[in-house]
Scaffold this motif. Structure first.
Motif, PDB file in Angstrom:
ATOM      1  N   TYR A 179      19.349  38.999 106.837  1.00 21.49           N
ATOM      2  CA  TYR A 179      19.462  39.966 105.751  1.00 21.49           C
ATOM      3  C   TYR A 179      20.772  40.750 105.833  1.00 21.49           C
ATOM      4  N   ALA A 180      21.382  40.715 107.011  1.00 26.98           N
ATOM      5  CA  ALA A 180      22.652  41.423 107.182  1.00 26.98           C
ATOM      6  C   ALA A 180      23.687  40.907 106.175  1.00 26.98           C
ATOM      7  N   GLY A 181      23.627  39.622 105.877  1.00 25.87           N
ATOM      8  CA  GLY A 181      24.581  39.033 104.930  1.00 25.87           C
ATOM      9  C   GLY A 181      24.522  39.735 103.584  1.00 25.87           C
ATOM     10  N   LEU A 182      23.318  39.979 103.122  1.00 20.71           N
ATOM     11  CA  LEU A 182      23.143  40.633 101.820  1.00 20.71           C
ATOM     12  C   LEU A 182      23.660  42.072 101.868  1.00 20.71           C
ATOM     13  N   LEU A 183      23.391  42.742 102.992  1.00 19.68           N
ATOM     14  CA  LEU A 183      23.844  44.137 103.104  1.00 19.68           C
ATOM     15  C   LEU A 183      25.368  44.221 103.165  1.00 19.68           C
ATOM     16  N   ILE A 184      25.976  43.277 103.876  1.00 22.65           N
ATOM     17  CA  ILE A 184      27.451  43.264 103.939  1.00 22.65           C
ATOM     18  C   ILE A 184      28.010  43.049 102.535  1.00 22.65           C
ATOM     19  N   GLU A 185      27.375  42.177 101.761  1.00 22.35           N
ATOM     20  CA  GLU A 185      27.853  41.914 100.400  1.00 22.35           C
ATOM     21  C   GLU A 185      27.740  43.184  99.544  1.00 22.35           C
ATOM     22  N   VAL A 186      26.665  43.927  99.730  1.00 25.41           N
ATOM     23  CA  VAL A 186      26.513  45.193  98.992  1.00 25.41           C
ATOM     24  C   VAL A 186      27.669  46.133  99.373  1.00 25.41           C
ATOM     25  N   ALA A 187      27.989  46.189 100.661  1.00 29.22           N
ATOM     26  CA  ALA A 187      29.101  47.044 101.110  1.00 29.22           C
ATOM     27  C   ALA A 187      30.421  46.590 100.489  1.00 29.22           C
ATOM     28  N   VAL A 188      30.602  45.283 100.422  1.00 31.57           N
ATOM     29  CA  VAL A 188      31.837  44.736  99.826  1.00 31.57           C
ATOM     30  C   VAL A 188      31.952  45.147  98.358  1.00 31.57           C
ATOM     31  N   LEU A 189      30.853  45.011  97.630  1.00 31.01           N
ATOM     32  CA  LEU A 189      30.876  45.367  96.205  1.00 31.01           C
ATOM     33  C   LEU A 189      31.130  46.864  96.028  1.00 31.01           C
ATOM     34  N   LEU A 190      30.556  47.624  96.945  1.00 27.46           N
ATOM     35  CA  LEU A 190      30.731  49.078  96.884  1.00 27.46           C
ATOM     36  C   LEU A 190      32.189  49.477  97.123  1.00 27.46           C
ATOM     37  N   SER A 191      32.887  48.662  97.889  1.00 24.10           N
ATOM     38  CA  SER A 191      34.270  49.021  98.256  1.00 24.10           C
ATOM     39  C   SER A 191      35.261  48.807  97.119  1.00 24.10           C
ATOM     40  N   VAL A 192      34.850  48.115  96.065  1.00 22.20           N
ATOM     41  CA  VAL A 192      35.801  47.786  94.985  1.00 22.20           C
ATOM     42  C   VAL A 192      36.420  49.041  94.343  1.00 22.20           C
ATOM     43  N   PRO A 193      35.602  50.050  93.943  1.00 20.89           N
ATOM     44  CA  PRO A 193      36.233  51.242  93.356  1.00 20.89           C
ATOM     45  C   PRO A 193      37.114  52.007  94.348  1.00 20.89           C
ATOM     46  N   MET A 194      36.829  51.838  95.625  1.00 25.46           N
ATOM     47  CA  MET A 194      37.634  52.498  96.653  1.00 25.46           C
ATOM     48  C   MET A 194      39.022  51.853  96.728  1.00 25.46           C
ATOM     49  N   LEU A 195      39.045  50.534  96.575  1.00 26.73           N
ATOM     50  CA  LEU A 195      40.311  49.802  96.661  1.00 26.73           C
ATOM     51  C   LEU A 195      41.129  49.931  95.383  1.00 26.73           C
ATOM     52  N   VAL A 206      14.678  38.795  97.471  1.00 29.02           N
ATOM     53  CA  VAL A 206      14.780  38.811  96.010  1.00 29.02           C
ATOM     54  C   VAL A 206      15.364  40.144  95.543  1.00 29.02           C
ATOM     55  N   GLY A 207      14.875  41.231  96.145  1.00 30.47           N
ATOM     56  CA  GLY A 207      15.364  42.558  95.779  1.00 30.47           C
ATOM     57  C   GLY A 207      16.836  42.738  96.102  1.00 30.47           C
ATOM     58  N   LEU A 208      17.217  42.318  97.321  1.00 27.32           N
ATOM     59  CA  LEU A 208      18.626  42.493  97.710  1.00 27.32           C
ATOM     60  C   LEU A 208      19.547  41.603  96.877  1.00 27.32           C
ATOM     61  N   LEU A 209      19.076  40.390  96.562  1.00 23.52           N
ATOM     62  CA  LEU A 209      19.897  39.513  95.704  1.00 23.52           C
ATOM     63  C   LEU A 209      20.051  40.127  94.312  1.00 23.52           C
ATOM     64  N   ALA A 210      18.991  40.786  93.848  1.00 24.80           N
ATOM     65  CA  ALA A 210      19.079  41.464  92.545  1.00 24.80           C
ATOM     66  C   ALA A 210      20.126  42.575  92.610  1.00 24.80           C
ATOM     67  N   ILE A 211      20.119  43.328  93.735  1.00 27.00           N
ATOM     68  CA  ILE A 211      21.123  44.398  93.899  1.00 27.00           C
ATOM     69  C   ILE A 211      22.528  43.799  93.933  1.00 27.00           C
ATOM     70  N   VAL A 212      22.671  42.673  94.632  1.00 28.01           N
ATOM     71  CA  VAL A 212      23.993  42.030  94.719  1.00 28.01           C
ATOM     72  C   VAL A 212      24.464  41.611  93.320  1.00 28.01           C
ATOM     73  N   ASN A 213      23.564  41.009  92.541  1.00 30.23           N
ATOM     74  CA  ASN A 213      23.937  40.582  91.180  1.00 30.23           C
ATOM     75  C   ASN A 213      24.334  41.774  90.310  1.00 30.23           C
ATOM     76  N   LEU A 214      23.514  42.812  90.355  1.00 26.52           N
ATOM     77  CA  LEU A 214      23.815  44.001  89.550  1.00 26.52           C
ATOM     78  C   LEU A 214      25.106  44.668  90.039  1.00 26.52           C
ATOM     79  N   GLY A 215      25.267  44.694  91.361  1.00 30.67           N
ATOM     80  CA  GLY A 215      26.491  45.272  91.929  1.00 30.67           C
ATOM     81  C   GLY A 215      27.720  44.496  91.507  1.00 30.67           C
ATOM     82  N   MET A 216      27.586  43.179  91.494  1.00 31.68           N
ATOM     83  CA  MET A 216      28.712  42.340  91.074  1.00 31.68           C
ATOM     84  C   MET A 216      29.073  42.628  89.618  1.00 31.68           C
ATOM     85  N   ALA A 217      28.038  42.762  88.779  1.00 27.34           N
ATOM     86  CA  ALA A 217      28.289  43.055  87.366  1.00 27.34           C
ATOM     87  C   ALA A 217      28.940  44.431  87.219  1.00 27.34           C
TER      88      ALA A 217
END
Lengths: 471, 210
Positions: free
Chosen positions: A127-143, B184-195
């Motif tokens: 699940y760490a992979g998904l969390l790292i991706e969330v962090a990456v997406l979050l960093s976009v406005p910072m960059l 499923v929840g985290l993938l949904a967050i990733v998709n929404l975050g990407m958008a």
């Protein structure tokens, strides 16, 4: 009360509060630094899963937080990692006030640190992979703060970091299969290949490294420095976690050779590129790649010895990169570009900034008496008996980085004009402290190594517990 | 009272047949996926692009529903359409080249090559992802088209759409392997975050090519 609530949920809440206060720069800097130091203090003082008595009250901080049937676990042995990450955050956020980083930097950075802690503590590991991706997406406005153009570096960063996700998630599933059936060689090879690709994207391993120098050149140097330091540190810790969790991965015969080969290529290629760079921001990017290469080389040394070197790298790496980023931000604040043409004679105007850049390059190149030297020496000592060729190429890489440093030194020192001290006091004080730190760690590595070794406490299967450094 | 054995056999037989018919019908969703991803790739109209992406998510939902319960598969559809709404609300001017036809023809040919590659490697991938061929076609085709999209442009909106396409393809394949609610929840967050990140980048760059 539980530990993940304290070190994951509360910091996220703090980041939301900081976001709403972001217009008040110094208040945000103070709050962020203070709250992170508070989290550090809690990490040092609060025992986990044990009864705490405060006068008539008694309570216990449990280690586990359940979310949808999955666990976030922070035990006593993880506390050193948590302390390390929040100290890192406090250090960078304090500097942000001095270099006047963008107002989104601290709120987003705070949230990223909390997500990084979540990534390290989540079980199962995949699940760490998904969390790292969330962090990456979050960093976009910072960059790319409002008002800045979107460059190729940010887009490539987003692409490569996102491409890592499928590989890591799928590798997690394969790993579970291998655990259940270790004799299945095909599944085992699949797992290693997928994990390797996932980490290669994350760590900007050759040939997926092109975005690093571009990103550093485009974004605010302090922000990109923070991002690269944080993400690479967390990903390297996750890599150590994978090695710790899966015996089949540790025992995979070719893994050590592959790590050694990839690490050598990264160090050599980054060093050679550094020798020809004419831009100190891009040189910074090459330094990040070179450091990641060294981390992989450390992991290629089997057992606790490799892990020990791996942990030892953190101090020199993070301090040199932070100092370099601070110096670059100081240049940017004075409207000075990072190309060599614009840096001529800089030493006569901004002596501390110039020395900070040059010594950071030298430290990363492994020059004696600077922070990275003792650990580089440890690594060479352990690599030479088994891989002389690799060591030769690694030394070529270090020489290339050194060459980059010497060229920078010659450019900044070249001036017909006299001395005029134009350094601003707050960044100058911070840089002076950083420079002192580089030298002190280089001369007295024993002072800091025991603390770094404690970072390996959660990785018990690597056999690193209670092992003292050999320096 | 439990059903008697002959009744049970009839029920199982009917269920198997319905399942088979459903799987055969799901070939339609693969065709939808191919058409939608092609439209996303070759159109120069942002609204058509977002609408095609929405169709793509509908087809992906169909394929995911082969392995996931309806409620969980519906999450993917709802999230996908929310992604489309977010992207659709951002004004973007996809670059209109002077000569549109050669560019489109080139993209069409490249897509055809991706499809051929997907259909030819699918049987080998079956060893890696143990599932039905229809799901493999759908997932791999989306991953291939997404890679093609991000490989052919430096334009932020197209790159974001390409990454969403890749993620969507991966989710189709991954639904066979993992059915955890947290994933499923985290993938949904990733998709929404990407958008969200995509919309932000488009707004910052003013929807212009960089």
């Amino acid at each position: 009360m539980n530990a993940p609530l304290i070190w994951i949920v509360f910091p996220v809440i703090v980041s939301v509060i900081l976001f709403f206060l972001s217009a008040r720069r110094y208040l945000v800097v103070g709050l962020a630094t203070g709250s992170n130091l508070f989290f550090v203090l809690l990490g040092l003082l609060l025992p986990i899963d044990r009864l705490i008595k405060l006068g008539p009250w008694a309570f216990e901080v449990s280690s586990t937080l359940m979310v949808f049937g999955r666990k976030f676990v922070i035990t006593d042995s993880d506390a050193h990692l948590v302390v390390f990450l929040y100290f890192f955050a406090a250090f960078w956020f304090f500097g942000a006030g001095v270099v006047r980083a963008h107002r989104l930097f601290i709120p987003i950075g705070q949230c990223m640190v909390a997500i990084a802690v979540a990534a390290i503590s989540v079980e199962p590991f995949l699940y760490a992979g998904l969390l790292i991706e969330v962090a990456v997406l979050l960093s976009v406005p910072m960059l790319v703060p409002p008002g800045r153009r979107v460059g190729q570096g940010v887009l490539r960063y987003l692409i490569f970091q996102t491409l890592a996700l499928p590989f890591v998630l799928y590798a997690g599933w394969v790993s579970a299969g291998v655990e259940a059936n270790p004799a299945n060689q095909r599944l085992l090879q699949q797992g290693v290949v997928l994990l390797g690709l996932g980490f290669a994207f994350w760590l900007a391993v050759f040939p997926f490294h092109s975005w690093v120098p571009i990103l550093v050149g485009e974004a605010q140097p302090y922000v990109s420095g923070f991002l690269l330091s944080l993400l690479q540190t967390v990903v390297l810790l996750l890599m150590l976690g994978f090695l710790d969790s899966f015996a089949w991965l540790r025992d995979f015969s070719v893994l050590s050779q592959v790590l050694q080969l990839v690490g050598t290529i990264m160090v050599a290629s980054a060093g050679i590129m550094a020798a020809f760079q004419r831009d100190v921001a891009r040189l910074f990017g090459q330094a990040v790649i070179l450091e990641s290469g060294f981390a992989l080389l450390a992991l290629s040394v089997p057992g606790y010895q490799g892990a020990e070197v791996f942990a030892g790298f953190f101090a020199g790496r993070l301090l040199a990169l932070a100092l370099w980023a601070l110096a670059l931000s100081n240049l940017a604040a004075d409207g000075i570009s990072f190309g060599f043409d614009h840096l001529k004679g800089l030493l006569h105007r901004l002596p501390l900034t110039s020395i900070a850049v040059v010594l950071s390059v030298f430290s990363i190149a492994g020059l004696p008496l600077l922070a990275s030297f003792p650990v580089r020496l440890m690594l060479f000592d352990r690599l030479i008996p088994e891989a002389v060729n690799a060591v030769i190429w690694v030394m070529i890489g270090c020489l290339g980085m050194l060459m980059g440093g010497i060229r920078t030194m010659m450019v900044v020192a070249h001036s017909q004009e006299g001395w005029r001290f134009e350094e601003r006091l707050p960044p100058a004080i911070l840089m002076a402290i950083g420079l002192l730190g580089l030298v002190i760690i280089g001369i007295f590595p024993r002072w800091i190594m025991p603390y770094l070794i404690q970072l390996l406490d959660p990785f018990q299967s690597l056999g690193v517990l209670m092992i003292l450094p050999l320096i | 009272m439990g059903a008697s054995s002959p009744d049970l056999i009839v029920h199982v037989d009917t269920f198997a047949r319905v399942n088979m018919v459903y799987e055969v019908l799901s070939v339609i969703s693969v065709i939808m996926l191919l058409a939608a991803s092609l439209a996303v790739l070759i159109t120069y109209n942002w609204r058509v692009c977002v609408l095609s992406l929405a169709v793509q998510y509908l087809a992906a939902f169909w394929l995911i529903n082969l392995d996931y319960p309806l409620a969980m598969a519906a999450v993917k559809l709802v999230v996908g359409w929310m992604v489309c709404a977010m992207l659709g609300a951002t004004p973007v001017d996809l670059k209109q080249p002077d000569e549109q036809l050669p560019g489109r023809l080139f993209r069409l040919l490249a897509s055809a090559m991706v499809w051929i590659l997907v259909f030819s490697i699918a049987p080998s991938v079956l060893q890696w992802v143990p599932t039905g061929m229809v799901i493999l076609w759908g997932g791999l085709a989306l991953i291939g088209m997404g890679l093609l999209q991000i490989g052919m442009t430096t334009f932020a909106p197209r790159i974001v759409v390409g990454l969403l396409t890749i993620l969507s393809g991966f989710e189709i394949l991954y639904s066979v392997l993992e059915s955890s609610v947290l994933v499923v929840g985290l993938l949904a967050i990733v998709n929404l975050g990407m958008a969200l990140a995509g919309s932000y980048l488009m707004t910052v760059s003013g929807g212009l090519e960089v």
